[in-house]
Design a protein around this motif. Structure first.
Motif, PDB file in Angstrom:
ATOM      1  N   GLY A  75       2.603  38.773  17.323  1.00 17.89           N
ATOM      2  CA  GLY A  75       3.477  37.987  16.440  1.00 17.89           C
ATOM      3  C   GLY A  75       4.051  38.793  15.296  1.00 17.89           C
ATOM      4  O   GLY A  75       4.074  38.352  14.151  1.00 17.89           O
ATOM      5  N   ILE A  76       4.511  40.018  15.614  1.00 20.06           N
ATOM      6  CA  ILE A  76       5.003  40.907  14.552  1.00 20.06           C
ATOM      7  C   ILE A  76       6.428  40.546  14.145  1.00 20.06           C
ATOM      8  O   ILE A  76       7.327  40.451  14.972  1.00 20.06           O
ATOM      9  N   SER A  77       6.616  40.343  12.828  1.00 19.21           N
ATOM     10  CA  SER A  77       7.959  40.133  12.291  1.00 19.21           C
ATOM     11  C   SER A  77       8.193  41.106  11.150  1.00 19.21           C
ATOM     12  O   SER A  77       7.280  41.423  10.390  1.00 19.21           O
ATOM     13  N   LYS A  78       9.436  41.567  11.066  1.00 23.48           N
ATOM     14  CA  LYS A  78       9.800  42.450   9.950  1.00 23.48           C
ATOM     15  C   LYS A  78      11.294  42.289   9.710  1.00 23.48           C
ATOM     16  O   LYS A  78      12.106  42.506  10.610  1.00 23.48           O
ATOM     17  N   HIS A 109      11.504  39.980  15.324  1.00 20.14           N
ATOM     18  CA  HIS A 109      11.017  38.614  15.105  1.00 20.14           C
ATOM     19  C   HIS A 109       9.949  38.253  16.128  1.00 20.14           C
ATOM     20  O   HIS A 109      10.214  38.315  17.326  1.00 20.14           O
ATOM     21  N   GLU A 110       8.756  37.912  15.645  1.00 22.93           N
ATOM     22  CA  GLU A 110       7.711  37.333  16.493  1.00 22.93           C
ATOM     23  C   GLU A 110       7.506  38.110  17.794  1.00 22.93           C
ATOM     24  O   GLU A 110       7.577  37.538  18.872  1.00 22.93           O
ATOM     25  N   VAL A 111       7.281  39.400  17.691  1.00 21.21           N
ATOM     26  CA  VAL A 111       7.171  40.229  18.899  1.00 21.21           C
ATOM     27  C   VAL A 111       5.702  40.370  19.320  1.00 21.21           C
ATOM     28  O   VAL A 111       4.842  40.645  18.472  1.00 21.21           O
ATOM     29  N   ASP A 112       5.426  40.159  20.590  1.00 18.42           N
ATOM     30  CA  ASP A 112       4.095  40.420  21.152  1.00 18.42           C
ATOM     31  C   ASP A 112       4.239  41.499  22.215  1.00 18.42           C
ATOM     32  O   ASP A 112       5.029  41.349  23.139  1.00 18.42           O
ATOM     33  N   SER A 172       4.745  39.862   8.839  1.00 25.52           N
ATOM     34  CA  SER A 172       3.694  38.982   9.341  1.00 25.52           C
ATOM     35  C   SER A 172       3.274  39.469  10.724  1.00 25.52           C
ATOM     36  O   SER A 172       3.965  40.281  11.340  1.00 25.52           O
ATOM     37  N   GLY A 173       2.136  38.973  11.202  1.00 25.06           N
ATOM     38  CA  GLY A 173       1.626  39.411  12.490  1.00 25.06           C
ATOM     39  C   GLY A 173       0.603  40.508  12.330  1.00 25.06           C
ATOM     40  O   GLY A 173       0.307  40.939  11.211  1.00 25.06           O
ATOM     41  N   ARG A 229      14.194  40.591  19.435  1.00 22.69           N
ATOM     42  CA  ARG A 229      13.256  39.820  20.259  1.00 22.69           C
ATOM     43  C   ARG A 229      13.146  40.447  21.640  1.00 22.69           C
ATOM     44  O   ARG A 229      14.088  41.100  22.113  1.00 22.69           O
TER      45      ARG A 229
END
Lengths: 249, 515
Positions: free
Chosen positions: A11-14, A23-26, A60-61, A217
């Protein structure tokens, strides 16, 4: 696959001014595999790489390396376990090829005889002539520089190798030769690697898994055939068609 | 081994930075050692000569004394006297009233002495001559016209006046003079003081302003027109001294009261300008003042131009050594402060702007003004220290700016590679960033060094010596040969410094950056 992935992005965002956001990368990077990040310019693939090596911190994440969350405090120790190659090589112009490669080993006070034998091993592996070791980066060709850069990244036997468009600035012949050598090296070392490219053929040739990104994404991940035959969206087809090879023409 | 090479460069950097610090401290402590009576003088011939006379007088009374020549203008000397960097200097009553006591009215000698006494300063009685403004003409032009006084000029409205710009601009100069004497529509031009004498001689002008003890009065056979309306304030020469100075020294200086007439002073000034040797000129005063010998014999004997014992070679060595000390130590300080500040500034942000802004502002202060601002501060005063600090401040900007720019110009890929490799911040700075920025940093240091060699000539203004000494006295005497004695070595030094740094480039800039 029973073992945990070497690196996990959860859930990586920057977001920030002046560079591509994510945004919200897994993402999971599996041991011994070559994972390829591909996508148009500005899709955030370089940002992901720079998050993993700690050049950036996520908003975040969580990033897990070998099961443990990445902490800024001990980031240098993690960095010693990661090799990093960038497009222009990132070789320090004031140091010879040899000193570039040995820089970290010396900094960490590794034994001289060990590093010397490691150096000749790497020269053989990367097909870099030992007699050029005392040249400065400016005295080497583009392809030679990338080989040195690769040797520098591999010097400490890193668990993870990060390559940010390592072959982007090379002419097609040199590029083809290096692609072939890279593939061999990864196989020989059973190297876990994360490679960025915008060349689909390169991605397919080198990667076990392709992750296609757009606008920060992940659009789809899998093998090239999966991307071609079961595109997750219109964008996937468009992206693949934009890179028709000569054979298709 | 090749591998060791960059380590050597790094060590060379550090050596350069640190090895000179102890040397500098030794230097500072040396300049703080015990002092004899210090006589100051302003930067013009008469003041130099009076300073020499005072020194010799004290020495004759067995009081050790030294003379710091040509330290600058009234304010600098007055502050140095109050601050105790000097113990005495020659001054003029008119100047004391106007510039030191800031009064617009004339004051009697006793009143002046009382006002000074409150500030811890004593004043001798007049030394015997009045060096005020005067109007002068060629004797061969004035005599036929029967002009003896300024009032006489009224009868000759066709005369051409060539006046210095200063005299034309002064509140107590030309304009009120015209009113006081009722001169009618005179024909006036502004002209440089030195050139004015030539204009006078060749008849381009008829009347010019001068000082009443000007050496040229004798040289060109001029008449000083009598100030019959008593328009010009009196500028009686006196010595100012610290009341805390030892009594023997005060008594010795007071012994000079009333001993130097206008004629004597004019002659001493002429002698100083002719021989370019102030102590020689001063000794003429002692030879001609009451003594066993008549003055004429001594006048001829000193024509052999033995320069008071010190030959030109020795002087050059002394000036150059001092010059290098000034420029060298200040440069060292600029490097020690400038490189870290530049590193700091390269990180950008508010502090970075502040640092670059400060260094830039310092650069815009005229060097003379900076010296004048530093002199009244407690630690500084009239000293080598002040000169070094001023030069240090001047040398800062090129080093700070080049260091900051050099570091900021390192490509992002290299910067990030250094971080991604896992080098700690200190290693990144010393092993990667500074060597890559070395060319730019050294260019900044080179600029500072060359500028310093030039600016160090101004140190002579506050008595700190160096090659500025002959340049100043040369300017003062309008003597090109003397100016060149300072200017040529200074220019050669600048070239040598340039050459030395070009050489240093090869040692300090890593080979990989010079390809």
């Amino acid at each position: 696959m029973t073992a945990d992935p070497l690196v996990q992005l959860i859930g990586i965002s920057k977001t920030f001014a002046g560079a591509a956001a994510v945004h919200e990368v897994d993402i999971s990077i599996e041991h011994g595999k070559t994972t390829v990040l591909i996508g148009p310019s500005g899709c955030g693939k370089s940002t992901l790489l720079r998050l993993i090596i700690g050049l950036l911190e996520p908003d975040s994440g969580e990033i897990r390396f070998d099961g443990a969350p990445l902490h800024t405090g001990e980031i240098d120790r993690i960095r010693h376990r990661i090799g990093y190659v960038i497009q222009e090589g990132g070789l320090f112009p004031h140091l010879t090829a040899r000193r570039n490669v040995l820089l970290m080993a010396r900094h960490l006070g590794r034994a001289e005889n060990e590093t010397v034998s490691r150096l000749s091993e790497l020269c053989a592996l990367a097909r870099f002539p030992e007699n050029l070791l005392d040249r400065y980066p400016l005295e080497l060709s583009g392809g030679q520089r990338q080989r040195v850069s690769l040797m520098r990244a591999l010097m400490l036997s890193p668990e993870l190798l990060l390559l940010d468009e390592p072959l982007g600035a090379l002419d097609p012949l040199v590029r083809a030769a290096l692609q072939k050598d890279l593939k061999e090296i990864f196989a020989r070392l059973n190297q876990t690697a994360l490679l960025i490219t915008h060349d689909l053929a390169e991605a397919a040739y080198l990667g076990n898994k392709i992750i296609l990104m757009n606008e920060g994404r992940i659009v789809q991940q899998g093998l090239l055939t999966e991307l071609r035959e079961k595109p997750a969206s219109e964008f996937v087809t468009t992206f693949i068609n934009a890179q028709r090879s000569l054979a298709v023409l | 081994m090749r591998i060791r090479k960059a380590g050597r460069q790094e060590r060379a950097f550090r050596f350069l930075l640190f090895s000179c610090v102890p040397a500098f401290l030794i230097f500072l402590s040396g300049s703080l050692s015990a002092e004899p009576v210090v006589i100051g003088s302003k930067k013009f011939t008469e003041s130099y000569v009076l300073g020499e006379i005072a020194k010799r007088t004290l020495n004759d009374a067995n009081i050790p004394a030294e003379h710091r020549q040509g330290m600058g203008g009234t304010i600098i000397l007055w502050q140095a006297l109050q601050g105790g960097q000097i113990d005495a200097y020659p001054e003029y009553t008119g100047t004391i009233v106007q510039e030191i006591l800031k009064s617009t009215d004339a004051m009697a000698g006793a009143v002046i002495a009382e006002a000074l006494g409150k500030r811890g300063i004593g004043m001798t009685k007049p030394l015997g001559f009045n060096n005020t403004y005067a109007l002068v003409m060629l004797r061969r032009r004035a005599d036929p016209l029967g002009i003896r006084t300024i009032s006489d000029l009224r009868k000759h409205p066709d005369l051409k006046f060539g006046l210095t710009h200063e005299f034309l601009d002064r509140q107590d100069g030309w304009s009120p003079l015209v009113v006081a004497y009722g001169l009618s529509s005179p024909n006036v031009a502004g002209i440089d003081h030195a050139l004015g004498y030539d204009a006078l001689r060749t008849g381009q002008i008829d009347v010019k302003d001068a000082y009443s003890t000007d050496a040229k009065i004798a040289q060109y056979d001029l008449v000083v027109l009598a100030d019959d309306q008593k328009f010009f304030p009196r500028y009686d020469a006196v010595f100012l001294y610290r009341l805390s100075m030892n009594e023997k020294a005060i008594a010795a200086l007071r012994g000079l009261e009333g001993k130097i007439s206008e004629g004597t002073m004019t002659r001493l000034n002429a002698e100083a300008e002719r021989t370019k040797d102030y102590s020689q000129a001063a000794s003429l005063f002692f030879d001609s003042s009451p003594g066993p010998d008549g003055n004429s014999t001594r006048l001829t004997s000193r024509v052999s131009r033995s320069r008071g014992g010190e030959n030109l070679g020795h002087k050059l060595v002394r000036w150059t050594t001092r010059h290098l000390e000034l420029a060298g130590f200040s440069l060292l300080l600029s490097i020690l402060a400038g490189v870290p500040l530049g590193i700091w500034a390269s990180r950008g942000g508010g502090i970075g702007h502040l640092i670059l802004g400060f260094a830039g502002v310092v650069q815009t202060i005229p060097s003379l003004a900076l010296l004048a601002l530093l002199v009244p501060l407690p630690f500084f005063g009239i000293s080598v220290r002040t000169a070094i600090v001023a030069l240090f401040l001047y040398g800062l900007l090129p080093i700070v700016r080049n260091t900051a720019t050099g570091l900021q110009d390192i490509p992002r890929g290299l910067r990030e590679s250094a971080i991604a490799l896992g080098l700690n911040p200190a290693a990144r700075l010393w092993q990667i960033y500074l060597p890559i920025a070395s060319r730019s940093i050294l260019a900044g240091i080179k600029t500072s060094a060359v500028i310093n060699i030039g600016t160090a000539t101004l140190a002579a203004l506050i008595g700190a010596g160096g090659l500025g000494e002959p340049i100043l006295s040369g300017l003062n005497l309008n003597d090109h040969a003397t100016i060149l004695q300072g200017a040529i070595p200074a220019a050669i030094l600048a070239l040598l410094v340039q050459w030395f740094f070009d050489l240093l480039d090869r040692v300090l800039i890593p080979k990989g950056l010079r390809l």
